[in-house]
Motif scaffolding. Structure first.
Motif, PDB file in Angstrom:
ATOM      1  N   THR A   1     -57.366  20.383 -29.415  1.00  0.00           N
ATOM      2  CA  THR A   1     -57.555  21.433 -28.404  1.00  0.00           C
ATOM      3  C   THR A   1     -56.739  21.040 -27.185  1.00  0.00           C
ATOM      4  OG1 THR A   1     -59.788  22.084 -29.099  1.00  0.00           O
ATOM      5  CG2 THR A   1     -59.237  22.462 -26.801  1.00  0.00           C
TER       6      THR A   1
ATOM      7  N   TYR B   1     -64.414  22.164 -25.288  1.00  0.00           N
ATOM      8  CA  TYR B   1     -64.039  20.909 -25.956  1.00  0.00           C
ATOM      9  C   TYR B   1     -65.050  19.788 -25.716  1.00  0.00           C
ATOM     10  CZ  TYR B   1     -61.983  19.341 -21.456  1.00  0.00           C
ATOM     11  OH  TYR B   1     -61.782  18.983 -20.159  1.00  0.00           O
TER      12      TYR B   1
ATOM     13  N   ASP C   1     -67.288  20.291 -28.588  1.00  0.00           N
ATOM     14  CA  ASP C   1     -66.508  20.170 -29.833  1.00  0.00           C
ATOM     15  C   ASP C   1     -66.157  18.709 -30.123  1.00  0.00           C
ATOM     16  OD1 ASP C   1     -66.660  22.877 -30.101  1.00  0.00           O
ATOM     17  OD2 ASP C   1     -64.620  23.293 -29.439  1.00  0.00           O
ATOM     18  N   LEU C   2     -65.796  17.975 -29.076  1.00  0.00           N
ATOM     19  CA  LEU C   2     -65.508  16.531 -29.264  1.00  0.00           C
ATOM     20  C   LEU C   2     -66.784  15.787 -29.635  1.00  0.00           C
ATOM     21  CD1 LEU C   2     -63.333  15.025 -26.353  1.00  0.00           C
ATOM     22  CD2 LEU C   2     -62.763  15.022 -28.787  1.00  0.00           C
TER      23      LEU C   2
ATOM     24  N   ILE D   1     -63.620  18.536 -33.248  1.00  0.00           N
ATOM     25  CA  ILE D   1     -62.190  18.299 -33.010  1.00  0.00           C
ATOM     26  C   ILE D   1     -62.026  16.792 -32.823  1.00  0.00           C
ATOM     27  CG2 ILE D   1     -61.674  20.545 -31.960  1.00  0.00           C
ATOM     28  CD1 ILE D   1     -61.783  19.131 -29.199  1.00  0.00           C
TER      29      ILE D   1
ATOM     30  N   VAL E   1     -58.223  16.029 -27.607  1.00  0.00           N
ATOM     31  CA  VAL E   1     -58.088  17.087 -26.603  1.00  0.00           C
ATOM     32  C   VAL E   1     -57.142  16.609 -25.510  1.00  0.00           C
ATOM     33  CG1 VAL E   1     -60.096  16.353 -25.208  1.00  0.00           C
ATOM     34  CG2 VAL E   1     -59.320  18.702 -25.089  1.00  0.00           C
TER      35      VAL E   1
END
Ligand code: SPD
Length: 379
Positions: free
Chosen positions: A188, A238, A241-242, A247, A250
């Motif tokens: 991302t 993010y 998401d992290l 993901i 980023v």
């Protein structure tokens, strides 16, 4: 002890919980005390994930001012509202480079510094630096600051590159042969040309402040090459998401990545996150507190700015969101794990490689926006 509990305990120890309001700093005689009930409101527009969870309720208890608190995740969003006028906000938090242009557009109230006695708590060196874009520190007060760099999933990066060394260079995201290896686990990048173009220029050895369209074109070409490997352009999702392992890399903001690390640790989900300021250099930015000139509750905005500049309040915010603040006296109250983290407080050799953002003239701002639209839509 988890972070929320730590903040509560620290605040209780300092006696700032409940309706005490006793910072001993001039807050009590401020605007809040003078307003009638009808004027006891404050509309704040701040970045998401950018304040301790007790700051607003404690301020409300201490002053009787009811805060309506909205969030954004890009300077472009704030700017659109400010330039359109009648935003309805009494306090906004643009970053310094955008603020410079907004000052020129005449959207802010010149500060009445007599209403912010805690301005005396702000780092004078920081004020001097900021005065380059806000001469005389006439319109804004620094809130928090940070850097933009690489957040990554430690185990995934080890698995793909053999060690985490790869994350110490922008090569990891800007070399297509590296980025392609990250495609499946997910990259991302911040959804703003105001960050990615200067980062790419600096990586290419160009001036990150260049206003030369041909030079800016080199950044566009670099970004275009790695575009196929970017899963998402976003400036706030993010964090989760992290933390959830959705993901693995980023290009994001320091404190947000550290928050992702802490969320993963609190969830005990086995995801390890780290943040790196790449060795080629990275942006350093300052987010600023400013009052729109059509603010209906400017006195309450002054009271809130003054409250945020109390050492114990600034420390609680830094402890919660892991971004450094502008109040040196808060430092002894900040967790040692935060003040001792070189990715949050960069040491001098890293600091020497940081660069700030330029205030973009309108035609370059338009070029940035066009470049970004083309990149995202693949044209
Ligand atoms: N979640 C809070 C992020 C704050 C980021 N401010 C960065 C501005 C620099 N463009």
């Amino acid at each position: 002890m988890n972070r929320k509990l730590q903040v509560l305990t620290a605040l209780a120890a300092l006696g700032v919980l409940a309706a005490c309001g006793g910072g001993g700093d001039g807050d009590k005689g401020g605007a809040a005390g003078k307003d009638g009930a009808a004027g006891k409101t404050l509309n704040v527009y701040n970045w998401s994930d950018y304040i301790a969870e007790d700051t607003i309720p404690d301020f409300e208890k201490a002053t009787g001012i009811k805060v309506t608190y909205d969030v954004f995740d890009s300077d472009e969003m704030v700017e659109t509202k400010l330039l359109a006028g009648a935003s309805g906000y009494d306090l906004v938090v643009p970053s310094l480079s955008f603020l410079g242009r907004q000052i020129q557009a005449g959207v802010f109230l010149p500060l009445d510094k007599s209403k912010i006695p805690n301005l005396a708590n702000v780092d004078p060196l920081m004020l001097k630096r900021i005065a380059l874009q806000d001469p005389g520190n006439k319109f804004a007060v620094p809130y928090l600051w940070g850097t933009s760099g690489i957040g990554y999933n430690v185990d995934k990066i080890k698995e793909i590159f053999g060690s985490t060394e790869a994350a110490s260079s922008w090569d990891m995201v800007f070399k297509p042969e590296n980025a392609t290896k990250l495609k499946d686990c997910g990259i991302t990048v911040l959804d703003t040309p105001s960050e990615l173009i200067p980062i790419a220029l600096n990586y290419l050895g160009e001036d990150p402040h260049s206003f030369d369209p041909a030079v800016i074109g080199k950044a566009a070409a670099l970004l275009k090459k790695v575009r196929p490997y970017i899963r998402n352009f976003h400036s706030s999702s993010y964090i989760d998401d992290l933390a959830n392992g959705d993901i693995c890399v980023v290009v994001g903001w320091s404190g947000d990545v550290i928050q992702a690390r802490d969320r993963a640790a609190e969830a005990d989900n086995g995801v390890k996150i780290a943040y790196s300021i790449p060795k080629e250099g990275a942006p350093q930015w300052f987010d600023m507190l400013a009052i729109p000139k059509d603010a209906k509750n400017a006195d309450n905005a002054y009271a809130f700015i003054n409250y945020l500049l109390r050492p114990e309040v600034a420390a609680a915010n830094t402890n919660f969101v892991t971004y450094p603040n502008a109040v040196p006296k808060s430092r002894p109250l900040v967790d040692a794990a935060i003040t001792g983290d070189p990715t949050i407080y960069p040491p001098p050799e890293v600091d020497a490689k940081l660069f700030t953002f330029a205030v973009l003239p309108p035609e370059i701002d338009r070029l940035y926006t066009r470049t970004w639209t083309e990149l995202k839509t693949g044209k």
